[in-house]
Design an enzyme around this catalytic site. Structure first.
Site, short mmCIF file in Angstrom:
data_model
loop_
_atom_site.label_atom_id
_atom_site.label_comp_id
_atom_site.label_asym_id
_atom_site.label_seq_id
_atom_site.Cartn_x
_atom_site.Cartn_y
_atom_site.Cartn_z
N GLU A 246 -5.46 -4.68 10.73
CA GLU A 246 -4.36 -3.76 10.95
C GLU A 246 -4.60 -2.98 12.23
O GLU A 246 -5.36 -2.00 12.21
CB GLU A 246 -4.26 -2.76 9.79
CG GLU A 246 -4.04 -3.40 8.44
CD GLU A 246 -3.49 -2.39 7.45
OE1 GLU A 246 -2.37 -2.60 6.98
OE2 GLU A 246 -4.15 -1.38 7.18
N GLU B 187 -6.55 5.00 8.03
CA GLU B 187 -6.21 6.40 7.72
C GLU B 187 -7.38 7.12 7.05
O GLU B 187 -7.60 8.31 7.28
CB GLU B 187 -4.93 6.46 6.86
CG GLU B 187 -3.72 6.14 7.72
CD GLU B 187 -2.54 5.53 6.98
OE1 GLU B 187 -2.52 5.53 5.74
OE2 GLU B 187 -1.63 5.02 7.68
N ASN C 228 0.88 -1.18 0.00
CA ASN C 228 0.00 0.00 0.00
C ASN C 228 0.91 1.22 0.00
O ASN C 228 1.51 1.55 1.02
CB ASN C 228 -0.88 -0.06 1.26
CG ASN C 228 -1.69 1.21 1.47
OD1 ASN C 228 -1.77 2.06 0.59
ND2 ASN C 228 -2.30 1.32 2.64
N GLY D 188 2.82 2.04 10.84
CA GLY D 188 3.87 3.05 10.69
C GLY D 188 4.63 3.35 11.97
O GLY D 188 5.38 4.32 12.03
N HIS E 98 -9.50 1.58 5.10
CA HIS E 98 -8.21 1.73 5.79
C HIS E 98 -8.37 2.71 6.96
O HIS E 98 -9.09 3.71 6.84
CB HIS E 98 -7.14 2.22 4.81
CG HIS E 98 -5.77 2.14 5.37
ND1 HIS E 98 -5.28 3.06 6.28
CD2 HIS E 98 -4.79 1.22 5.20
CE1 HIS E 98 -4.05 2.70 6.62
NE2 HIS E 98 -3.74 1.60 5.99
N LYS F 267 0.17 4.28 -0.25
CA LYS F 267 -0.42 5.48 0.37
C LYS F 267 -0.15 6.71 -0.51
O LYS F 267 -0.14 6.57 -1.73
CB LYS F 267 0.12 5.64 1.81
CG LYS F 267 -0.07 4.35 2.61
CD LYS F 267 0.17 4.49 4.08
CE LYS F 267 -0.06 3.15 4.76
NZ LYS F 267 0.06 3.23 6.20
N SER G 103 3.45 -2.31 10.29
CA SER G 103 4.89 -2.46 10.49
C SER G 103 5.43 -3.83 10.12
O SER G 103 6.36 -4.33 10.77
CB SER G 103 5.27 -2.09 11.92
OG SER G 103 4.93 -0.74 12.19
#
Ligand code: PGA
Length: 253
Positions: free
Chosen positions: A164, A95, A10, A170, A93, A12, A210
């Site tokens: 996730e 985010e 991904n 991250g 997702h 992003k 991660s």
């Protein structure tokens, strides 16, 4: 695992045309590691170009709108990303849930639009650190999924779920194998209930947050982990391929 482990990058909001050489390198190398299924989701602006570079890997989008067309400045429909060469779309997702306040109901509508456009889906779910510390992680994730899983016929065939944990994305932190297994088994239970065991077996459950070349083997050998959704480590062919190699060498869990 239901099928080959599925390793998805991904990207992003990263990548200009200069990144096409990474995509090419990933694609060429992926041909040597056929035991894993490899895909990348570049930003919209690169979908077509990456699609043209890629012979082996799957190409996806990171989001789409739930409508077919119309007055939605800046939005992109499922049919548009399919037309650009995407075969799947990542939806829900964390985010997007955080930055764009996406709800489970909206995510469900996007999934239905994407299935209608012939795309496969990677549906993301995951709890925050506060929810995990309260001991409510499994309940929270199952609630997210119950409200967003597609109910239309044969949806399971084109569905992948990605667990996730928000606090692992991250940050360099990963959930323990025990916590991953507990969550993935709970998700499998919900998929069995929703689609029946036979159809549920078609759905891979990826872990994300991660994942790196040096922890991929351990994570991918956890029971019910069918692959990985990879952010930061997918931005260079070298580190992404380290994960692909680990996946192609991991015995079926
Ligand atoms: P990360 O991102 O690998 O950089 O933690 C994963 C994701 O958000 O899909």
């Amino acid at each position: 695992m239901a099928e080959r482990p599925y390793i998805v990058g991904n990207w992003k909001m990263n990548g200009t045309r200069a990144m096409l050489s990474e995509a090419r390198a990933i694609d060429r190398a992926a041909q040597r590691y056929m035991k894993a299924e490899v895909a990348v989701a570049p930003p919209y602006t690169l979908i077509h170009a990456v699609h043209r570079e890629a012979e082996q890997i799957g190409i996806g989008a990171q989001d789409c709108h739930d409508g077919d067309d119309g007055a939605h400045t800046g939005d992109i429909s499922a049919a548009m990303v399919a037309d650009a060469g995407a075969k799947f779309v990542i939806l829900g997702h964390s985010e997007r849930r955080a930055d764009h306040k996406e709800t489970n109901t909206q995510i469900n509508a996007k999934i239905e639009a994407a299935l209608e456009a012939g795309l496969r889906i990677i549906l993301c779910c995951g709890e925050t650190l506060a929810t995990r510390e309260k001991g409510d992680a499994v309940e929270f994730v199952l609630k997210q999924l119950k409200a967003s899983l597609p109910k239309i016929e044969d949806a399971a065939e084109r569905l992948t779920v990605a667990y996730e944990p928000v606090w692992a994305i991250g940050t360099g932190k990963t959930a323990t194998p025990k916590d991953i297994e507990e969550m993935h088994r709970a998700i499998r239970g919900l998929l069995d209930e929703t689609y029946g065991a036979e159809q549920s077996a078609e759905v891979r459950i990826l872990y994300g947050g991660s994942v790196k070349p040096d922890n991929a083997r351990e994570i991918l050998s956890v029971p019910e982990v069918g692959g990985a959704l990879v952010g930061g480590a997918s931005l260079s062919a070298e580190s992404f391929l380290g994960i692909v190699v680990a996946a192609s060498e991991t015995e079926d869990a």
